[in-house]
Design a protein around this motif. Structure first.
Motif, PDB file in Angstrom:
ATOM      1  N   SER A  88       0.827  -1.210   0.000  1.00 38.86           N
ATOM      2  CA  SER A  88       0.000   0.000   0.000  1.00 38.86           C
ATOM      3  C   SER A  88       0.862   1.261   0.000  1.00 38.86           C
ATOM      4  O   SER A  88       1.717   1.437   0.861  1.00 38.86           O
ATOM      5  CB  SER A  88      -0.911   0.014   1.236  1.00 38.86           C
ATOM      6  OG  SER A  88      -1.538   1.263   1.344  1.00 38.86           O
ATOM      7  N   VAL A  89       0.640   2.135  -0.959  1.00 41.02           N
ATOM      8  CA  VAL A  89       1.367   3.408  -1.029  1.00 41.02           C
ATOM      9  C   VAL A  89       0.777   4.403  -0.031  1.00 41.02           C
ATOM     10  O   VAL A  89       1.416   5.367   0.349  1.00 41.02           O
ATOM     11  CB  VAL A  89       1.318   3.994  -2.467  1.00 41.02           C
ATOM     12  CG1 VAL A  89       2.021   5.320  -2.555  1.00 41.02           C
ATOM     13  CG2 VAL A  89       1.943   3.017  -3.435  1.00 41.02           C
ATOM     14  N   ASP A  90      -0.440   4.130   0.451  1.00 38.16           N
ATOM     15  CA  ASP A  90      -1.105   5.053   1.374  1.00 38.16           C
ATOM     16  C   ASP A  90      -0.322   5.269   2.660  1.00 38.16           C
ATOM     17  O   ASP A  90      -0.392   6.320   3.265  1.00 38.16           O
ATOM     18  CB  ASP A  90      -2.508   4.537   1.724  1.00 38.16           C
ATOM     19  CG  ASP A  90      -3.408   4.494   0.509  1.00 38.16           C
ATOM     20  OD1 ASP A  90      -3.128   5.226  -0.467  1.00 38.16           O
ATOM     21  OD2 ASP A  90      -4.382   3.724   0.518  1.00 38.16           O
ATOM     22  N   ASN A  91       0.404   4.251   3.110  1.00 36.64           N
ATOM     23  CA  ASN A  91       1.146   4.371   4.353  1.00 36.64           C
ATOM     24  C   ASN A  91       2.627   4.097   4.119  1.00 36.64           C
ATOM     25  O   ASN A  91       3.262   3.383   4.868  1.00 36.64           O
ATOM     26  CB  ASN A  91       0.581   3.418   5.416  1.00 36.64           C
ATOM     27  CG  ASN A  91       1.096   3.754   6.793  1.00 36.64           C
ATOM     28  OD1 ASN A  91       1.640   4.824   7.025  1.00 36.64           O
ATOM     29  ND2 ASN A  91       0.953   2.826   7.703  1.00 36.64           N
ATOM     30  N   ALA A  92       3.189   4.676   3.075  1.00 40.38           N
ATOM     31  CA  ALA A  92       4.581   4.423   2.722  1.00 40.38           C
ATOM     32  C   ALA A  92       5.561   5.177   3.611  1.00 40.38           C
ATOM     33  O   ALA A  92       6.763   4.985   3.492  1.00 40.38           O
ATOM     34  CB  ALA A  92       4.816   4.783   1.259  1.00 40.38           C
ATOM     35  N   ARG A  97      14.071   4.615   4.389  1.00 38.01           N
ATOM     36  CA  ARG A  97      14.499   5.665   3.450  1.00 38.01           C
ATOM     37  C   ARG A  97      15.955   5.421   3.085  1.00 38.01           C
ATOM     38  O   ARG A  97      16.267   5.023   1.988  1.00 38.01           O
ATOM     39  CB  ARG A  97      14.322   7.049   4.052  1.00 38.01           C
ATOM     40  CG  ARG A  97      14.870   8.142   3.104  1.00 38.01           C
ATOM     41  CD  ARG A  97      14.631   9.519   3.608  1.00 38.01           C
ATOM     42  NE  ARG A  97      13.279   9.896   3.233  1.00 38.01           N
ATOM     43  CZ  ARG A  97      12.688  11.002   3.619  1.00 38.01           C
ATOM     44  NH1 ARG A  97      13.300  11.840   4.415  1.00 38.01           N
ATOM     45  NH2 ARG A  97      11.471  11.272   3.224  1.00 38.01           N
ATOM     46  N   GLN A  98      16.853   5.672   4.000  1.00 41.52           N
ATOM     47  CA  GLN A  98      18.275   5.454   3.748  1.00 41.52           C
ATOM     48  C   GLN A  98      18.718   4.220   4.515  1.00 41.52           C
ATOM     49  O   GLN A  98      18.383   4.047   5.685  1.00 41.52           O
ATOM     50  CB  GLN A  98      19.084   6.669   4.188  1.00 41.52           C
ATOM     51  CG  GLN A  98      18.733   7.895   3.369  1.00 41.52           C
ATOM     52  CD  GLN A  98      19.367   9.149   3.945  1.00 41.52           C
ATOM     53  OE1 GLN A  98      19.345   9.362   5.143  1.00 41.52           O
ATOM     54  NE2 GLN A  98      19.920   9.965   3.066  1.00 41.52           N
ATOM     55  N   PHE A  99      19.471   3.359   3.826  1.00 40.58           N
ATOM     56  CA  PHE A  99      19.955   2.143   4.468  1.00 40.58           C
ATOM     57  C   PHE A  99      21.283   1.732   3.858  1.00 40.58           C
ATOM     58  O   PHE A  99      21.657   2.195   2.773  1.00 40.58           O
ATOM     59  CB  PHE A  99      18.928   1.010   4.360  1.00 40.58           C
ATOM     60  CG  PHE A  99      18.707   0.498   2.965  1.00 40.58           C
ATOM     61  CD1 PHE A  99      19.379  -0.614   2.499  1.00 40.58           C
ATOM     62  CD2 PHE A  99      17.812   1.136   2.110  1.00 40.58           C
ATOM     63  CE1 PHE A  99      19.176  -1.088   1.209  1.00 40.58           C
ATOM     64  CE2 PHE A  99      17.591   0.667   0.828  1.00 40.58           C
ATOM     65  CZ  PHE A  99      18.273  -0.443   0.376  1.00 40.58           C
ATOM     66  N   ARG A 122       7.583   5.981  -2.837  1.00 43.50           N
ATOM     67  CA  ARG A 122       6.529   6.110  -3.851  1.00 43.50           C
ATOM     68  C   ARG A 122       6.791   5.237  -5.073  1.00 43.50           C
ATOM     69  O   ARG A 122       5.963   5.154  -5.970  1.00 43.50           O
ATOM     70  CB  ARG A 122       6.382   7.576  -4.287  1.00 43.50           C
ATOM     71  CG  ARG A 122       5.954   8.487  -3.160  1.00 43.50           C
ATOM     72  CD  ARG A 122       4.526   8.237  -2.811  1.00 43.50           C
ATOM     73  NE  ARG A 122       4.140   9.027  -1.640  1.00 43.50           N
ATOM     74  CZ  ARG A 122       3.171   8.721  -0.834  1.00 43.50           C
ATOM     75  NH1 ARG A 122       2.461   7.636  -1.038  1.00 43.50           N
ATOM     76  NH2 ARG A 122       2.882   9.465   0.195  1.00 43.50           N
ATOM     77  N   GLY A 123       7.942   4.571  -5.075  1.00 45.73           N
ATOM     78  CA  GLY A 123       8.281   3.671  -6.177  1.00 45.73           C
ATOM     79  C   GLY A 123       7.654   2.306  -5.973  1.00 45.73           C
ATOM     80  O   GLY A 123       6.762   2.118  -5.143  1.00 45.73           O
ATOM     81  N   ALA A 124       8.132   1.348  -6.714  1.00 44.63           N
ATOM     82  CA  ALA A 124       7.631  -0.030  -6.617  1.00 44.63           C
ATOM     83  C   ALA A 124       7.836  -0.554  -5.194  1.00 44.63           C
ATOM     84  O   ALA A 124       8.809  -0.191  -4.536  1.00 44.63           O
ATOM     85  CB  ALA A 124       8.376  -0.916  -7.605  1.00 44.63           C
ATOM     86  N   ASN A 148      13.512   6.384   8.153  1.00 42.35           N
ATOM     87  CA  ASN A 148      12.375   6.037   7.298  1.00 42.35           C
ATOM     88  C   ASN A 148      11.799   7.327   6.714  1.00 42.35           C
ATOM     89  O   ASN A 148      12.441   8.370   6.755  1.00 42.35           O
ATOM     90  CB  ASN A 148      11.342   5.182   8.057  1.00 42.35           C
ATOM     91  CG  ASN A 148      10.703   5.909   9.221  1.00 42.35           C
ATOM     92  OD1 ASN A 148      10.615   7.145   9.255  1.00 42.35           O
ATOM     93  ND2 ASN A 148      10.227   5.155  10.207  1.00 42.35           N
ATOM     94  N   HIS A 149      10.600   7.278   6.201  1.00 45.83           N
ATOM     95  CA  HIS A 149       9.987   8.432   5.542  1.00 45.83           C
ATOM     96  C   HIS A 149       9.096   9.242   6.482  1.00 45.83           C
ATOM     97  O   HIS A 149       8.167   9.909   6.039  1.00 45.83           O
ATOM     98  CB  HIS A 149       9.209   7.966   4.305  1.00 45.83           C
ATOM     99  CG  HIS A 149      10.109   7.473   3.216  1.00 45.83           C
ATOM    100  ND1 HIS A 149      10.571   8.265   2.204  1.00 45.83           N
ATOM    101  CD2 HIS A 149      10.662   6.245   3.012  1.00 45.83           C
ATOM    102  CE1 HIS A 149      11.355   7.569   1.414  1.00 45.83           C
ATOM    103  NE2 HIS A 149      11.431   6.342   1.879  1.00 45.83           N
TER     104      HIS A 149
END
Length: 162
Positions: A88-92, A97-99, A122-124, A148-149
């Motif tokens: 689900s992109v709704d709760n991305a 984020r960085q790893f 927002r990507g795959a 994370n985002h």
């Protein structure tokens, strides 16, 4: 071939892995989740190494940063890593984020950097990242999520080493 896959023999090294989100919940919520009265907030960390499926269970840890150490099915020279977030992109915002990823011959050695990456929320849902070249095979890899985002917890569904 996914060297981290559980079906191939990959395994999470629990002693070198961040505790899942369930460990930070109040006792009452942990009991309710264990009894099936409340939806679980995190799958066990081993779910990260499961085969791909339609709706993957996701491992979650509290906060934006954490580490997961995996013993590979066999020593390997990684070519790429794959990280998968919830579909689900709704709760991305809870996606990493960085790893970075480090490889180790043994858990006692200093290891070698295999790469630092940015995951596009927002990507795959599943994204692949190339590994830095290494001279010797590694038996363990450590995935270190730096942030994370923007969410209070970080959720990962799969981690693969190819």
């Amino acid at each position: 071939f996914d060297y981290a896959a559980a079906r191939a023999g990959g395994a999470v090294v629990a002693a070198n892995t961040t505790s899942d989100l369930r460990a930070t919940l109040p006792a009452r919520r942990r009991v309710r989740a264990a009894l099936g009265l409340e939806e679980s907030v995190s799958a066990p960390v081993g779910a990260l190494l499961a085969d791909a499926g339609a709706a993957p269970p996701c491992f979650a840890f509290s906060g934006p940063a954490g580490e997961i150490t995996v013993e590979l099915a066999a020593p390997a020279v990684p070519a790429a890593f794959q990280l998968e977030r919830a579909p689900s992109v709704d709760n991305a915002t809870n996606a990493p984020r960085q790893f970075s990823v480090r490889g180790y011959e043994t858990l006692a050695d200093a290891g070698v950097a295999l790469g630092a990456f940015s995951f596009d929320a927002r990507g795959a849902p599943a994204q692949r990242f190339p590994s830095a070249a290494v001279a010797k095979p590694v038996a363990f890899v450590k995935l270190s999520v730096a942030n994370n985002h923007g969410a209070a917890a970080t959720r990962l569904c799969r981690f693969g080493v190819f």
